[in-house]
Structure formats: C-alpha cells, structure tokens
Enzyme design. Structure first.
Site, mmCIF file in Angstrom:
data_model
loop_
_atom_site.group_PDB
_atom_site.id
_atom_site.type_symbol
_atom_site.label_atom_id
_atom_site.label_comp_id
_atom_site.label_asym_id
_atom_site.label_seq_id
_atom_site.Cartn_x
_atom_site.Cartn_y
_atom_site.Cartn_z
ATOM 1 N N HIS A 58 23.356 96.506 -14.276
ATOM 2 C CA HIS A 58 23.559 97.111 -12.971
ATOM 3 C C HIS A 58 22.633 96.460 -11.941
ATOM 4 O O HIS A 58 21.681 95.741 -12.292
ATOM 5 C CB HIS A 58 23.321 98.614 -13.045
ATOM 6 N N GLU A 60 20.291 97.593 -9.988
ATOM 7 C CA GLU A 60 18.878 97.954 -10.060
ATOM 8 C C GLU A 60 18.149 97.130 -11.124
ATOM 9 O O GLU A 60 17.026 96.659 -10.912
ATOM 10 C CB GLU A 60 18.717 99.441 -10.392
ATOM 11 N N CYS A 83 22.301 105.457 -11.923
ATOM 12 C CA CYS A 83 22.909 106.262 -12.988
ATOM 13 C C CYS A 83 21.818 106.843 -13.898
ATOM 14 O O CYS A 83 20.757 106.253 -14.076
ATOM 15 C CB CYS A 83 23.890 105.429 -13.797
ATOM 16 N N ARG A 193 43.240 90.609 -1.412
ATOM 17 C CA ARG A 193 43.827 90.523 -2.760
ATOM 18 C C ARG A 193 42.736 90.408 -3.814
ATOM 19 O O ARG A 193 42.790 91.059 -4.854
ATOM 20 C CB ARG A 193 44.768 89.314 -2.836
ATOM 21 N N LEU A 213 51.443 85.867 -5.150
ATOM 22 C CA LEU A 213 50.643 87.097 -5.235
ATOM 23 C C LEU A 213 49.301 86.842 -5.923
ATOM 24 O O LEU A 213 48.821 87.650 -6.709
ATOM 25 C CB LEU A 213 51.411 88.216 -5.952
#
Length: 377
Positions: A58, A60, A83, A193, A213
C-alpha cells in the site's frame, strides 16, 4: 502568516503531493482504490509512495520504506485512511506505529462503513496525532468509483461519455462519426479508458465503427479496459477487432438466452466471455448486467455506446457521471444520429439535471462534466 495558517498551507501542499502520487496508480489498482502518501520531516519530503496494484504494498508502506530511518518522529500524509485489517497485505496501521511516525494527516476516511474510522482509532490509541479531511473533496473524487462500488453491493460506478456536434449529433445519417472531436479530446478519452475497468458499447456501434476499445497513450504503458459488447443475438463479425486484436483485457459479449447455442460455444473457444442477460421489450436488463459484471471485480464502467445504449442507461437511472465532449461543428440536418434515441419527457422540468459541473477545454472542443444525482433509498 501565523503558525496555524502556515501549518494549514503546508498540510494542503503535502496532501496535494500525495494526491498527485495516487493519480499514478489510477487504472492499475482495481479493485483497490488509488492511494498516495508522503513522509515529511523538518518540512522536507523524505519518503514517497503510491499503491501500484492489488496485492502489492500500500502507499503508506511504500512511503515509509522510502523514508527509512527518517520516518521516525515524522508526519505521514496519506490520501485515504490507513487500513487496520489483514487482506492481501498486513494492516498499514501497524507499519505506521512500528515506524515511529508521530502524526498522520488523512485526506478522507475509508468509505466502507464497516471499517471507516477503525484505522484512525488504532493510530490514536497509540498516541499518534491524527488530522483528517485535508483536501477531502479531492481525495473523495480520486476514489469515487471505489466508494460507490464498496457502498452499493459491488455495483460498478458508471461514467457515460459522449461526443457530439453543437446541434447534438453523434454521427451522420449513414453512421459516419470520424471525427467529431479533435485529437486532444480523443487522447483524453484514451486516458479515461485506461482508468476504467471496462468499456461498454452496443452491437450497432461495433458494426458501424469496428473499434479497438483499447487505451493507447503516447509514452505510457497503459492498461486496456475489459470490452463489453451488448449483442442480444451474437451478430458480431468474427473479424471484429475486439475479437482478433492482441490485448491482455478480456472481451465480454452480453447476449440473451435466445442467441444461438452453437454461436455461444464457438465464441467461447476463441477466449470470449459470454454473459446471458434477460431481455425486456428487446432491451437488456442493464441493472442485472451491472450486478453480474460487478461480481467480476469491475469497479468502474465507461459507457461509450451509441444513442440506444445512452438512452437505456439514462432511462434506467444507472449513470453516475456524465462527460459530454462538444465539438464546434454544426451538423445542420434533422437526420443524423442524435445523442439519445427514443422519446424524452413531456415537460422540460423532467429532464435530467447534472450537478457539480466542471467545464474544460481541449483546444476548440469543450468538455462538460457532471454527476447525476442518485435517488435516495
């Protein structure tokens, strides 16, 4: 400037740096949110980090590791509440506590009502000073898709994107739409996208344009979104780019139970995912579809469909955010293809209103962006 004002200015400055770092993770972290963090000591940034992908460290942790021994008695700025639970990685609160950080400044709380505030409480229990809601609006916009998905039973956050002439045409009478908007606008669409988990169009747009796409951004290793095609009877051309091009992202064909079983099985063998969705008056139950794709960890969905698809998503009140690119072109006819097909309301007061409007320019094109107010339960 007094000390209090100076501290507020510094907090905003360092939080802005954390937000900029978090933006680097957009498109790569799903189903996790994009998060950024910086470690500051003696008014200098000594550590930086951002979340780079699900299962990876994460923000942090990245920032604290980057700071090393300088993390002790420092201030950590992080865009989202740390968290306090075990997931694919250990709790970030423990990393913060063990590093000896003395103060944590947070952009916004975790939107999940089951965990919101737990990380803050854990830090405070360990005598760490905590300040929250620094550049709160910016921090919440950064994770708006994650927040919606988390708080709405894994329902994807839907962004509707449309490009039209000033007089509201998205294509000519023969379906030609290349190009309504300019290159700068189209570059921004590719960024959208990349940042969304999936992109959706109808079979009509697929047939008319044969689009890739994919997300193609110069000098950037972008991520392709999953491609979702609404195709009730599997009329897709086997030579269509969405079936034949090289891409790490899946192609998902949404069809009905009445579509040919042999076609379904044949397409599955090419690697395509088939989802059966009920038809109601020859139109897909889009709420059912959103539930299905949400279970596939699709947190954010970009709808680029034609006028029928746009009309359906708006009529069923399934759009969260709308982006209208307006080119300085006048089609000048009543034929052409309008933004929305079908009939609208009898009274103008019943038209859909956008809120929290933002207007920006891409050279001569204008982008009007806003949110559709959600019905209260």
């Amino acid at each position: 400037m007094n000390n209090r004002m100076s501290d507020q200015v510094n907090d905003q400055k360092y939080m802005q740096e954390a937000l900029s770092l978090a933006q680097k993770g957009k498109g790569f972290t799903s189903p996790n949110p994009a998060v950024g963090a910086v470690v500051v000591k003696n008014n200098n940034i000594v550590g930086k980090g951002w979340h780079k992908g699900a299962g990876l460290a994460h923000a942090e942790v990245e920032a604290i590791n980057d700071a090393g021994v300088d993390a002790e008695q420092s201030t950590l700025y992080v865009t989202l509440e740390p968290c306090n639970h075990h997931g694919k990685t250990p709790p970030c609160t423990e990393k913060i506590i063990n590093a000896g950080i003395s103060r944590v400044v947070i952009g916004c709380k975790d939107p999940n009502p089951n965990v919101s505030g737990n990380g803050i409480l854990r830090l405070q229990e360990n005598k760490i000073n905590v300040d929250i809601n620094i550049l709160k609006k910016e921090a919440e916009i950064l994770i708006e898709d994650f927040a919606w998905y988390t708080c709405n039973d894994k329902k994807p956050f839907v962004t509707l994107k449309c490009a039209s002439t000033i007089d509201g045409r998205i294509a000519t009478s023969i379906g030609d739409s290349k190009w309504i908007t300019n290159e700068k606008s189209r570059e921004h669409v590719h960024k959208l996208r990349h940042e969304n988990d999936a992109i959706l169009i109808g079979a009509g747009t697929l047939k008319a344009d044969n689009p890739s796409l994919t997300a193609r951004i110069n000098n950037f290793d972008s991520k392709d979104p999953a491609r979702i095609i609404l195709d009730p009877y599997l009329s897709v051309d086997r030579a269509a780019k969405v079936l034949t091009q090289e891409s790490n992202a899946p192609t998902i064909l949404v069809t009905s139970k009445d579509a040919s079983t042999s076609k379904k099985e044949s397409l599955k063998k090419t690697g395509v995912t088939i989802i059966e969705v009920p038809l109601e008056n020859e139109k897909f139950n889009l709420a059912f579809l959103l539930h299905e794709v949400g279970q596939m960890d699709i947190v954010s969905l970009l709808v680029e469909g034609g006028s029928n698809v746009i009309n359906s998503f708006l009529k069923e009140k399934l759009v969260n955010k709308a982006l209208f690119f307006i080119a300085p072109k006048i089609y000048g006819g009543s034929d052409g293809i309008p933004i929305c097909s079908g009939t609208g309301p009898k009274l103008m007061k019943e038209a859909i209103n956008l809120v929290n409007i933002n207007v920006s320019r891409f050279e001569e094109d204008t982008l009007i962006q806003g949110y559709i107010k959600q019905d209260e339960d």
